[in-house]
Enzyme design. Structure first.
Site, short mmCIF file in Angstrom:
data_model
loop_
_atom_site.label_atom_id
_atom_site.label_comp_id
_atom_site.label_asym_id
_atom_site.label_seq_id
_atom_site.Cartn_x
_atom_site.Cartn_y
_atom_site.Cartn_z
N ARG A 114 3.53 3.61 -14.54
CA ARG A 114 2.39 3.37 -13.67
C ARG A 114 1.74 2.02 -13.99
NH1 ARG A 114 -1.03 8.49 -15.24
NH2 ARG A 114 -0.48 7.59 -17.27
N ASN B 10 -3.98 1.41 1.11
CA ASN B 10 -5.20 2.00 0.59
C ASN B 10 -6.39 1.65 1.49
OD1 ASN B 10 -4.33 3.04 -2.27
ND2 ASN B 10 -3.42 1.02 -2.02
N LYS C 288 -0.97 7.49 1.52
CA LYS C 288 0.47 7.68 1.39
C LYS C 288 1.12 8.16 2.69
CE LYS C 288 -0.04 8.72 -3.53
NZ LYS C 288 -1.52 8.66 -3.56
N LYS D 282 4.85 12.49 -7.08
CA LYS D 282 3.40 12.43 -7.26
C LYS D 282 2.70 13.28 -6.21
CE LYS D 282 3.55 7.90 -4.94
NZ LYS D 282 3.25 6.45 -5.09
N GLU E 241 2.07 1.88 -0.56
CA GLU E 241 0.83 2.54 -0.14
C GLU E 241 -0.02 1.57 0.67
OE1 GLU E 241 -1.55 4.45 -3.11
OE2 GLU E 241 0.13 5.51 -4.03
N ARG F 65 -0.94 -5.77 -5.69
CA ARG F 65 -2.00 -5.34 -4.79
C ARG F 65 -2.36 -6.53 -3.88
NH1 ARG F 65 -6.18 -1.73 -4.48
NH2 ARG F 65 -4.42 -0.27 -4.63
N ASP G 218 -0.09 -1.77 -1.60
CA ASP G 218 0.70 -1.87 -2.82
C ASP G 218 2.13 -2.22 -2.45
OD1 ASP G 218 -1.57 -1.11 -4.17
OD2 ASP G 218 -0.98 0.98 -4.38
N ARG H 40 -0.16 -6.23 -10.86
CA ARG H 40 -0.57 -5.26 -11.88
C ARG H 40 0.67 -4.85 -12.65
NH1 ARG H 40 -3.24 -1.02 -7.95
NH2 ARG H 40 -1.22 -1.43 -6.99
#
Length: 311
Positions: free
Chosen positions: A230, A280, A123, A158, A278, A208, A270, A222
């Site tokens: 979420r 990852n 993040k 978050k 994000e 993703r 993301d 997703r």
């Protein structure tokens, strides 16, 4: 080649979803030898980086998918590739692992490069690309977070170093829980929180996108479960087939060169609507779903990139 996997217990993985299992399966098919150890078995011993673990083989039979030989201690400098595949949380245990593995530089290829995994957590790396991301604030101070919420109305709050959708809250303009949530988070953690403007496009999915050595190779969508904000598959998100949009390609073109330069071979970003949320790099997932949807061997692309780096 000799390949070591630093990951959580391999006997517990879902062989139809776990990316580490798929990477091990592809490596074995190429004739590479496999070694598994858990993060707590990593050690520094008088100048050597060692691990206690198991030589192993894999097969696609759930419950009988990993055959481990007796435990032995190895010097990780003797390996060609060491995979850093343990799941977050990105805590001091994780950070210490990156420091130890970074000492293998010039001896073994660690994927993803632990120095930049440590310095570019999910993040925070996006902060280098403000033009691609939704309005964002990172703070522990309640008044700063309140001001952000007052400005944007509908926000997502978050933990900065959370994962898997845990602790993610949507606070709309009518919500009265911000102060209580701040007390809850700061009561058990000294870490800041991240707050972003809510993106309504998440109802259509959180995409993703998988990048291999800085190049986009595909994406899955997703979709959140009914009544959920979420979209993480850990919490009931549904994977769907989807292609790469022009905006996805633009985002990947902007971040890809940096990822490749910093040794981030396997990355999952993301994207919600037109925004990058994000990057990852710790233990990305999604390659098995992408392989099924697009009928393409993503694990082979990853190993091609690694073998090229080793060569």
């Amino acid at each position: 080649m000799k390949i070591a996997f630093q990951m959580d217990p391999i006997g517990d993985v879902d062989i139809n979803a776990d990316s580490s299992f798929r990477l091990a399966e592809e490596a074995q098919a190429r004739g590479h030898s496999l070694f598994f150890y858990s993060p707590d078995k990593l050690a520094y011993q008088e100048g050597r980086i060692t691990a206690r673990g198991h030589d192993f083989t894999v097969q696609r039979v759930q419950g009988d998918h990993a055959h481990l030989k007796p435990e032995r201690e190895v010097d990780l400098a003797d390996f060609d590739v060491v995979w850093l595949r343990q799941d977050p949380p990105f805590d001091m245990h994780y950070i210490t692992s990156t420091h130890l593995l970074d000492r293998l530089k010039g001896q073994a290829l660690v994927v993803n490069d632990p120095f930049w995994v440590r310095n570019f957590p999910e993040k925070l790396m996006v902060l280098d690309f403000p033009e691609l991301t939704p309005p964002t604030t990172i703070a522990r101070d309640l008044e700063t977070i309140k001001a952000f919420k007052a400005k944007h109305g509908d926000v997502i709050l978050k933990p900065l170093y959370g994962n898997g959708g845990a602790g993610v809250f949507r606070l709309d303009a009518q919500d009265r829980n911000l102060t209580s949530l701040h007390e809850l988070f700061t009561g058990f953690s000294r870490e800041p929180l991240i707050v972003q403007k809510f993106l309504p496009a998440v109802s259509k999915g959180d995409k993703r996108v998988i990048l291999v050595d800085g190049e986009a190779v595909g994406a899955i969508n997703r979709v959140p479960a009914e009544g959920e904000t979420r979209s993480n598959m850990h919490v009931g998100g549904r994977p769907e087939k989807i292609g790469l949009s022009a905006r996805d390609q633009e985002i990947c073109a902007a971040i890809g060169p940096l990822l490749k330069e910093k040794g981030q071979v396997f990355v999952g970003i993301d994207v919600i609507g037109d925004y990058l949320t994000e990057i990852n790099v710790t233990s990305p997932t999604g390659i098995q779903e992408l392989e099924r949807f697009d009928d393409v061997n993503i694990a082979a692309k990853i190993w091609d990139a690694i073998e090229a780096r080793c060569a």
